[in-house]
Scaffold this motif. Structure first.
Motif, short mmCIF file in Angstrom:
data_model
loop_
_atom_site.label_atom_id
_atom_site.label_comp_id
_atom_site.label_asym_id
_atom_site.label_seq_id
_atom_site.Cartn_x
_atom_site.Cartn_y
_atom_site.Cartn_z
N LEU A 93 18.77 53.47 9.29
CA LEU A 93 17.73 54.46 8.98
C LEU A 93 17.60 54.68 7.48
O LEU A 93 16.49 54.83 6.95
N ASP A 94 18.75 54.71 6.80
CA ASP A 94 18.74 55.00 5.36
C ASP A 94 18.54 53.75 4.50
O ASP A 94 18.30 53.86 3.30
N GLY A 95 18.70 52.59 5.10
CA GLY A 95 18.54 51.35 4.34
C GLY A 95 19.75 51.00 3.50
O GLY A 95 19.64 50.23 2.56
N GLY A 96 20.92 51.54 3.82
CA GLY A 96 22.13 51.25 3.06
C GLY A 96 22.85 50.01 3.55
O GLY A 96 22.42 49.33 4.48
N ASN A 97 23.94 49.71 2.88
CA ASN A 97 24.77 48.57 3.26
C ASN A 97 26.06 49.07 3.91
O ASN A 97 26.60 50.10 3.49
N PRO A 98 26.59 48.34 4.88
CA PRO A 98 27.84 48.75 5.51
C PRO A 98 28.99 48.74 4.52
O PRO A 98 29.07 47.89 3.64
N SER A 99 29.87 49.71 4.64
CA SER A 99 31.07 49.77 3.82
C SER A 99 32.28 49.66 4.75
O SER A 99 32.14 49.55 5.97
N PHE A 100 33.45 49.72 4.16
CA PHE A 100 34.67 49.68 4.97
C PHE A 100 34.70 50.83 5.96
O PHE A 100 35.16 50.68 7.09
N ARG A 101 34.20 51.98 5.55
CA ARG A 101 34.18 53.18 6.40
C ARG A 101 33.45 52.92 7.72
O ARG A 101 33.81 53.44 8.76
N THR A 102 32.42 52.08 7.67
CA THR A 102 31.64 51.77 8.87
C THR A 102 32.52 51.16 9.95
O THR A 102 32.34 51.43 11.13
N PHE A 103 33.49 50.36 9.55
CA PHE A 103 34.27 49.59 10.50
C PHE A 103 35.64 50.20 10.81
O PHE A 103 36.48 49.54 11.40
N VAL A 104 35.84 51.45 10.42
CA VAL A 104 37.06 52.15 10.77
C VAL A 104 37.17 52.30 12.30
O VAL A 104 38.26 52.33 12.86
N GLY A 105 36.04 52.31 12.97
CA GLY A 105 36.03 52.39 14.43
C GLY A 105 36.67 51.18 15.09
O GLY A 105 37.00 51.21 16.28
N GLY A 106 36.88 50.11 14.34
CA GLY A 106 37.55 48.94 14.88
C GLY A 106 39.01 49.18 15.19
O GLY A 106 39.59 48.51 16.05
N ILE A 107 39.62 50.16 14.53
CA ILE A 107 41.05 50.45 14.77
C ILE A 107 41.28 50.89 16.21
O ILE A 107 42.12 50.31 16.90
N PRO A 108 40.56 51.91 16.73
CA PRO A 108 40.78 52.25 18.14
C PRO A 108 40.33 51.14 19.09
O PRO A 108 40.86 51.02 20.20
N MET A 109 39.39 50.31 18.66
CA MET A 109 38.96 49.21 19.51
C MET A 109 40.09 48.20 19.69
O MET A 109 40.37 47.75 20.81
N PHE A 110 40.77 47.83 18.60
CA PHE A 110 41.91 46.91 18.70
C PHE A 110 43.07 47.55 19.46
O PHE A 110 43.75 46.89 20.24
N THR A 111 43.29 48.83 19.22
CA THR A 111 44.36 49.54 19.93
C THR A 111 44.12 49.53 21.43
O THR A 111 45.04 49.33 22.22
N SER A 112 42.88 49.73 21.83
CA SER A 112 42.57 49.75 23.26
C SER A 112 42.80 48.38 23.90
O SER A 112 43.21 48.30 25.05
N MET A 113 42.54 47.32 23.15
CA MET A 113 42.79 45.99 23.69
C MET A 113 44.28 45.77 23.93
O MET A 113 44.69 45.15 24.92
N ASN A 114 45.12 46.30 23.04
CA ASN A 114 46.56 46.21 23.22
C ASN A 114 46.99 47.01 24.46
O ASN A 114 47.82 46.55 25.24
N MET A 115 46.42 48.20 24.63
CA MET A 115 46.75 49.01 25.81
C MET A 115 46.38 48.29 27.10
O MET A 115 47.16 48.28 28.06
#
Length: 158
Positions: free
Chosen positions: A103-125
């Motif tokens: 919506l804002d026309g920005g670029n993804p930063s590292f903060r955008t992909f912090v959600g990957g941490i619980p995603m990887f954790t869930s795969m381990n579980m």
């Protein structure tokens, strides 16, 4: 107004999170209503019993019953709602950030992909649940010994 692919994925993730959270609530409620196994009160008992089962060591009938309960819990489809809910939370965060950036026309930063941490954790579980559920075959072949005296359960690493 169309939301675009990121907005649609964000809404889908929110709906799926509600579904999985409901399944987790049902699963945990069932576990809480069930009478607990006496070995469940012993610290480290589940780890020790599953280690004995993996190594195909002789087990007491009480240990076999406890292992059967642990395996049945891990084989329940509702058990997989826990890692699914965690994965969906991370996915919601990632696609929500991407939607806002779109919506804002920005670029993804590292903060955008912090959600990957619980995603990887869930795969381990989910993998851990799968490993415990796969012990069902070994449970059929275990040799049952006489009951062990209380408190003499060997640690898992021993």
């Amino acid at each position: 107004m169309t939301l675009g692919p990121w907005g649609d994925l964000t809404i889908l993730a929110a709906v799926m999170e509600m579904v999985f959270a409901t399944c987790v609530f049902v699963y945990i409620s069932r576990l809480e209503r069930r009478p607990s196994h006496p070995m469940g009160d012993t610290v480290g008992a589940h780890k020790a019993v599953l280690a004995k089962l993996r190594k195909r060591q002789p087990m007491s009938q009480d240990e076999v019953n406890y292992a059967a309960e642990l395996i049945a819990d891990a084989r329940s489809p509702l058990a997989y709602a826990i890692p699914a809910a965690l994965f969906t939370m991370g996915f919601f965060y990632v696609v929500g950030c991407l939607f806002m950036l779109h919506l804002d026309g920005g670029n993804p930063s590292f903060r955008t992909f912090v959600g990957g941490i619980p995603m990887f954790t869930s795969m381990n579980m989910a993998a851990q649940l799968r490993r415990v559920a796969a012990l069902k075959g070994k449970l059929r072949d275990v040799s049952v010994t006489e009951a062990e005296p209380a408190g003499e359960l060997s640690p898992a690493g021993a």
